[in-house]
Design a protein around this motif. Structure first.
Motif, PDB file in Angstrom:
ATOM      1  N   MET A  46      -2.719   3.233  -5.673  1.00  0.00           N
ATOM      2  CA  MET A  46      -3.609   2.201  -6.213  1.00  0.00           C
ATOM      3  C   MET A  46      -3.705   1.016  -5.253  1.00  0.00           C
ATOM      4  SD  MET A  46      -2.471   2.202 -10.247  1.00  0.00           S
ATOM      5  CE  MET A  46      -3.436   0.723 -10.608  1.00  0.00           C
ATOM      6  N   ALA A  47      -2.569   0.622  -4.693  1.00  0.00           N
ATOM      7  CA  ALA A  47      -2.569  -0.495  -3.745  1.00  0.00           C
ATOM      8  C   ALA A  47      -3.312  -0.123  -2.472  1.00  0.00           C
ATOM      9  CB  ALA A  47      -1.130  -0.897  -3.422  1.00  0.00           C
ATOM     10  N   HIS A  48      -3.159   1.112  -2.029  1.00  0.00           N
ATOM     11  CA  HIS A  48      -3.798   1.579  -0.789  1.00  0.00           C
ATOM     12  C   HIS A  48      -5.315   1.588  -0.933  1.00  0.00           C
ATOM     13  CE1 HIS A  48      -5.161   4.704   2.116  1.00  0.00           C
ATOM     14  NE2 HIS A  48      -4.223   4.170   2.884  1.00  0.00           N
ATOM     15  N   SER A  49      -5.810   1.973  -2.119  1.00  0.00           N
ATOM     16  CA  SER A  49      -7.262   2.086  -2.331  1.00  0.00           C
ATOM     17  C   SER A  49      -7.872   0.834  -2.958  1.00  0.00           C
ATOM     18  CB  SER A  49      -7.565   3.286  -3.228  1.00  0.00           C
ATOM     19  OG  SER A  49      -6.991   3.112  -4.511  1.00  0.00           O
ATOM     20  N   GLY A  50      -7.011  -0.092  -3.385  1.00  0.00           N
ATOM     21  CA  GLY A  50      -7.517  -1.291  -4.031  1.00  0.00           C
ATOM     22  C   GLY A  50      -7.901  -1.080  -5.480  1.00  0.00           C
ATOM     23  N   THR A  51      -7.452   0.011  -6.077  1.00  0.00           N
ATOM     24  CA  THR A  51      -7.750   0.309  -7.475  1.00  0.00           C
ATOM     25  C   THR A  51      -6.934  -0.588  -8.394  1.00  0.00           C
ATOM     26  OG1 THR A  51      -8.180   2.618  -6.905  1.00  0.00           O
ATOM     27  CG2 THR A  51      -7.797   2.121  -9.229  1.00  0.00           C
ATOM     28  N   LYS A  52      -7.578  -1.154  -9.405  1.00  0.00           N
ATOM     29  CA  LYS A  52      -6.897  -2.054 -10.329  1.00  0.00           C
ATOM     30  C   LYS A  52      -6.503  -1.369 -11.638  1.00  0.00           C
ATOM     31  CE  LYS A  52      -7.352  -5.582  -7.575  1.00  0.00           C
ATOM     32  NZ  LYS A  52      -6.157  -6.154  -6.897  1.00  0.00           N
ATOM     33  N   THR A  53      -7.296  -0.375 -12.046  1.00  0.00           N
ATOM     34  CA  THR A  53      -7.051   0.279 -13.330  1.00  0.00           C
ATOM     35  C   THR A  53      -6.177   1.509 -13.143  1.00  0.00           C
ATOM     36  OG1 THR A  53      -9.204  -0.453 -14.149  1.00  0.00           O
ATOM     37  CG2 THR A  53      -8.111   1.323 -15.358  1.00  0.00           C
ATOM     38  N   ARG A  54      -5.061   1.535 -13.838  1.00  0.00           N
ATOM     39  CA  ARG A  54      -4.134   2.651 -13.725  1.00  0.00           C
ATOM     40  C   ARG A  54      -4.644   3.858 -14.500  1.00  0.00           C
ATOM     41  NH1 ARG A  54       1.686   2.920 -16.579  1.00  0.00           N
ATOM     42  NH2 ARG A  54       2.377   4.937 -15.747  1.00  0.00           N
ATOM     43  N   THR A  86      -6.702  -6.076   4.703  1.00  0.00           N
ATOM     44  CA  THR A  86      -7.235  -5.106   3.747  1.00  0.00           C
ATOM     45  C   THR A  86      -6.127  -4.730   2.774  1.00  0.00           C
ATOM     46  OG1 THR A  86      -6.587  -3.192   5.053  1.00  0.00           O
ATOM     47  CG2 THR A  86      -8.735  -4.175   5.539  1.00  0.00           C
ATOM     48  N   THR A  87      -6.521  -3.978   1.746  1.00  0.00           N
ATOM     49  CA  THR A  87      -5.508  -3.501   0.798  1.00  0.00           C
ATOM     50  C   THR A  87      -4.501  -2.601   1.491  1.00  0.00           C
ATOM     51  OG1 THR A  87      -6.977  -1.655   0.206  1.00  0.00           O
ATOM     52  CG2 THR A  87      -7.084  -3.631  -1.166  1.00  0.00           C
ATOM     53  N   VAL A  88      -4.944  -1.902   2.553  1.00  0.00           N
ATOM     54  CA  VAL A  88      -4.042  -1.009   3.289  1.00  0.00           C
ATOM     55  C   VAL A  88      -2.970  -1.813   4.009  1.00  0.00           C
ATOM     56  CG1 VAL A  88      -3.863   0.722   5.114  1.00  0.00           C
ATOM     57  CG2 VAL A  88      -5.798   0.775   3.531  1.00  0.00           C
ATOM     58  N   THR A  89      -3.387  -2.885   4.702  1.00  0.00           N
ATOM     59  CA  THR A  89      -2.390  -3.681   5.419  1.00  0.00           C
ATOM     60  C   THR A  89      -1.424  -4.346   4.444  1.00  0.00           C
ATOM     61  OG1 THR A  89      -3.903  -5.582   5.451  1.00  0.00           O
ATOM     62  CG2 THR A  89      -3.915  -4.118   7.369  1.00  0.00           C
ATOM     63  N   THR A  90      -1.910  -4.673   3.268  1.00  0.00           N
ATOM     64  CA  THR A  90      -1.023  -5.298   2.272  1.00  0.00           C
ATOM     65  C   THR A  90       0.065  -4.338   1.822  1.00  0.00           C
ATOM     66  OG1 THR A  90      -2.828  -6.694   1.467  1.00  0.00           O
ATOM     67  CG2 THR A  90      -0.941  -6.427   0.026  1.00  0.00           C
ATOM     68  N   ILE A  91      -0.293  -3.111   1.488  1.00  0.00           N
ATOM     69  CA  ILE A  91       0.729  -2.165   1.041  1.00  0.00           C
ATOM     70  C   ILE A  91       1.586  -1.708   2.226  1.00  0.00           C
ATOM     71  CG2 ILE A  91      -0.717  -0.095   1.242  1.00  0.00           C
ATOM     72  CD1 ILE A  91       2.038  -0.852  -1.378  1.00  0.00           C
ATOM     73  N   ASN A  92       1.004  -1.668   3.430  1.00  0.00           N
ATOM     74  CA  ASN A  92       1.801  -1.300   4.611  1.00  0.00           C
ATOM     75  C   ASN A  92       2.963  -2.256   4.823  1.00  0.00           C
ATOM     76  OD1 ASN A  92       0.378   0.976   5.253  1.00  0.00           O
ATOM     77  ND2 ASN A  92      -0.838   0.035   6.896  1.00  0.00           N
ATOM     78  N   SER A  93       2.781  -3.516   4.457  1.00  0.00           N
ATOM     79  CA  SER A  93       3.853  -4.492   4.633  1.00  0.00           C
ATOM     80  C   SER A  93       5.036  -4.198   3.717  1.00  0.00           C
ATOM     81  CB  SER A  93       3.329  -5.901   4.348  1.00  0.00           C
ATOM     82  OG  SER A  93       2.981  -6.054   2.969  1.00  0.00           O
ATOM     83  N   ARG A  94       4.824  -3.334   2.706  1.00  0.00           N
ATOM     84  CA  ARG A  94       5.894  -2.978   1.773  1.00  0.00           C
ATOM     85  C   ARG A  94       6.530  -1.645   2.118  1.00  0.00           C
ATOM     86  NH1 ARG A  94       5.643  -5.228  -2.973  1.00  0.00           N
ATOM     87  NH2 ARG A  94       7.894  -4.891  -2.795  1.00  0.00           N
ATOM     88  N   LEU A  95       5.906  -0.893   3.045  1.00  0.00           N
ATOM     89  CA  LEU A  95       6.365   0.451   3.373  1.00  0.00           C
ATOM     90  C   LEU A  95       6.926   0.512   4.795  1.00  0.00           C
ATOM     91  CD1 LEU A  95       3.325   2.430   1.899  1.00  0.00           C
ATOM     92  CD2 LEU A  95       5.550   2.055   0.804  1.00  0.00           C
ATOM     93  N   GLN A  96       7.433   1.687   5.152  1.00  0.00           N
ATOM     94  CA  GLN A  96       7.951   1.868   6.512  1.00  0.00           C
ATOM     95  C   GLN A  96       7.851   3.342   6.898  1.00  0.00           C
ATOM     96  OE1 GLN A  96      11.618  -0.115   7.369  1.00  0.00           O
ATOM     97  NE2 GLN A  96      12.082   1.175   9.140  1.00  0.00           N
ATOM     98  N   ALA A  97       7.370   3.580   8.117  1.00  0.00           N
ATOM     99  CA  ALA A  97       7.357   4.932   8.675  1.00  0.00           C
ATOM    100  C   ALA A  97       8.647   5.142   9.459  1.00  0.00           C
ATOM    101  CB  ALA A  97       6.148   5.118   9.575  1.00  0.00           C
ATOM    102  N   PHE A  98       9.020   6.427   9.655  1.00  0.00           N
ATOM    103  CA  PHE A  98      10.307   6.736  10.284  1.00  0.00           C
ATOM    104  C   PHE A  98      10.117   7.744  11.413  1.00  0.00           C
ATOM    105  CE2 PHE A  98      11.058   5.418   5.942  1.00  0.00           C
ATOM    106  CZ  PHE A  98      12.116   4.519   6.065  1.00  0.00           C
TER     107      PHE A  98
END
Length: 611
Positions: free
Chosen positions: A473-481, A570-582
């Motif tokens: 939802m965060a990646h796509s900017g969707t608000k409704t679950r 963007t919504t992608v950069t926002t959620i990326n700040s919460r994630l991590q690649a390995f």
């Protein structure tokens, strides 16, 4: 007909006095988790009845079945309950491992003797002749592993599970889950066991096989005693004229028939109905009405006046019938209007069959405006998540929910939707938000200690599904679950494989001091993956799996291999700040990702006001 003997037995007295066999000609074990949990609920609710005995029915046994030993009885009627009680003892034995209660329970499960060859032989106190069940029950009697490891352990022991054996396994796990969540402390569990051992009684009717079968036929043809709701029905019939009996009978069917069709316990519904719709005045009851108190509650003069069944019996029956309709709708993922509810459907992925107390709140809020009701359900889910995953006992929830129901009923009557929403938000902030906030540190610690198998797999799947849904939802900017089911249908993938190849295990041991198995089931090592990708991924090295993760339909799994880069702010950069690649997958990576998921969890399962 031979002599018929009757005995009043506790569970311990029955198993100490004789051995029991479910004969081959009996039907298979047909109970599932729902029936087992209902039985456990009945027993649990009777604990607070001041040490009173709790009657669980009759068991019909025969003393001369084919191949029967001198001290063995065939169970003709009551085998579902008898078998379920035996599974309860298996689960209790495991929980009491290393405590004084364990030897006593083991003695109720089996008896040992020395044969002529001097060998010790163990004989089960209950021999279930269900198809493919003997080895399974013997295994469960001695099983000391975690719930999540049971399936693999049964596979290793080459015990097949289909038909009765599959249902026995499901019920054993449901019982274990129930005990874990309702009696997490040793003292609480000991109190439950003391009540089960001493106060839960049944009447055993004993005769020969032919006579027993005749008695069984008579019982099933003619019935024994009153239906649990008959006393209330008779109370209502006493309030109307004889000319209105047919009308009342037709209305009453709107209560009983739907419950029977959905195999719901009438008394459980009535308890929730009373606590959801009326203020419980007895200070000693803590707002709870037990099953054995329902009739007494209704005949109380003050309660009778509030319920109004004496002066408005038909209106009262209509009210109960409307609550039955809502109750069953909620359980099928539909709201009071019968419309599909994503919030109710999602909640069921968390509660399963072991949690039902929240129906008190749902029934109390059944008249809320649809959007407000949906929001209430979402907040109930968040609240219950903290209780379940911190393993906080849920046995006190009914008293809490009964008091909260009084407040919900009050603002449910507000006709203006916006004003009603303000009252709902105040309720959420006062009750849910404060409770959740106080458990943040406890949840963080619980998720760090979490291991796949430490709780039922459907709840582990729920945990991962909810986080995965949130990230998408965060990646796509969707608000409704939306519905959670599209995620709960995915496979749980172990990034570090459960059964590693020898070269992978060797590489791990060279680069890590930590034990492999201690990391493989940690939260940070788990993700959701489509079944075809999961099959291909198998037991490969991380480098081989990364391309498969990149092809996943959910971003949480894709992000393990690589984060998307799509513009700035963007919504992608926002959620990326919460994630991590390995780049590499080792103990440190698992620790880091565990903290990432915990941080997301604390963000996800939080209260929010209705907009």
């Amino acid at each position: 007909m031979s002599l018929i003997q009757t005995h009043s037995f506790t569970i311990t007295q029955a198993l100490q006095s004789c051995f029991y066999r479910i004969p081959d000609y009996q039907r298979e074990y047909v109970w599932g988790p729902t029936e087992a949990v209902q039985l456990l609920d009945d027993i649990t609710e009777s604990i607070d009845a001041g040490g009173k005995q709790y009657f669980v029915g009759t068991v019909l046994v025969a003393a001369d079945g084919p191949g029967r030993q001198a001290d063995e009885l065939d169970v003709i009627d009551g085998q579902q309950r008898t078998t379920t009680f035996f599974l309860m003892l298996c689960a209790l034995r495991r929980r009491f491992r290393g405590h004084p209660q364990q030897p006593t329970i083991e003695g109720l499960l089996a008896s040992s003797y020395t044969n002529l060859e001097g060998m010790t032989v163990s004989r089960l106190r209950l021999e279930p002749c269900y198809e493919n069940a003997a080895d399974l029950v013997q295994f469960l009697r001695q099983y000391d592993g975690a719930d999540g490891e049971l399936s693999d352990a049964l596979d290793h022991a080459a015990i097949e599970r289909f038909g009765s054996a599959a249902r026995l396994t499901d019920v054993f796990l449901a019982i274990s889950e129930y005990l874990d969540h309702n009696f997490p402390e040793h003292a609480d569990l000991a109190r439950f066991w003391g009540h089960l051992a001493n106060n839960v009684i049944f009447i055993q009717i004993q005769t020969d096989v032919s006579s027993a079968l005749k008695i069984f036929e008579t019982i099933n043809e003619r019935g024994i005693g009153l239906n649990p709701m008959d006393l209330l029905k008779n109370l209502l019939f006493a309030q109307v004229k004889q000319d209105d009996f047919a009308k009342l009978k037709d209305k009453w069917k709107k209560i009983t028939t739907p419950l029977e069709q959905k195999k719901q316990k009438p008394l459980r519904f009535l308890r929730y109905f009373v606590m959801a719709n009326y203020k419980i005045r007895d200070a000693h009851s803590k707002g709870i009405v037990r099953e054995d108190q329902i009739y007494s509650w209704f005949v109380d003069k003050d309660n009778a006046a509030v319920a109004g069944y004496a002066t408005r019996p038909f209106e009262f029956v209509d009210t109960v019938a409307a609550n039955v309709e809502r109750y069953l709708a909620f359980q099928s993922g539909r709201d009071s209007q019968g419309s599909p509810s994503a919030a109710l459907a999602n909640l069921q992925h968390l509660t399963g069959t072991s949690l039902s107390q929240h129906h008190v709140l749902l029934l109390a809020g059944g008249k809320l405006r649809p959007a407000n009701f949906e929001h209430l359900v979402e907040q109930i889910e968040n609240f219950l998540f903290f209780y379940v995953f911190t393993r906080t006992s849920t046995k006190d929830l009914e008293a809490l929910f009964s008091r909260w129901a009084d407040e919900i009923r009050e603002f449910s009557t507000i006709t203006d939707e916006a004003t009603q929403r303000l009252a709902l938000n105040e309720f959420i902030a006062t009750h849910f938000q404060s409770s959740i906030a106080s458990k943040h540190d406890e949840l963080r610690d619980a998720l760090r200690r979490y291991r796949l198998g430490s709780m039922p797999k459907y709840r582990s799947r729920y945990l991962l599904a909810r986080i995965t849904q949130h990230v998408d939802m965060a990646h796509s900017g969707t608000k409704t679950r939306g519905l959670l089911s599209q995620y709960t249908n995915l496979e749980i993938e172990h990034i570090l494989p459960q059964t590693p190849r020898s070269d992978l295990l060797g590489e791990w041991c060279e680069g890590n001091d930590e034990d492999y198995q201690s990391y493989v089931n940690r939260l940070g090592n788990l993700t959701l993956l489509e079944k075809p990708h999961n099959i291909v991924a198998g037991n490969d090295f991380y480098d081989s799996k990364k391309p498969l993760y990149s092809q996943s339909g959910n971003y949480l799994t894709r992000s393990i291999a690589q984060l998307s880069t799509v513009g700035k702010n963007t919504t992608v950069t926002t959620i990326n700040s919460r994630l991590q690649a390995f780049e590499h997958w080792d103990a440190k990576a698992i620790d880091v990702r565990t903290e990432v998921l915990i941080s997301l969890a604390l963000e996800i399962w939080s209260t929010a006001p209705a907009a």
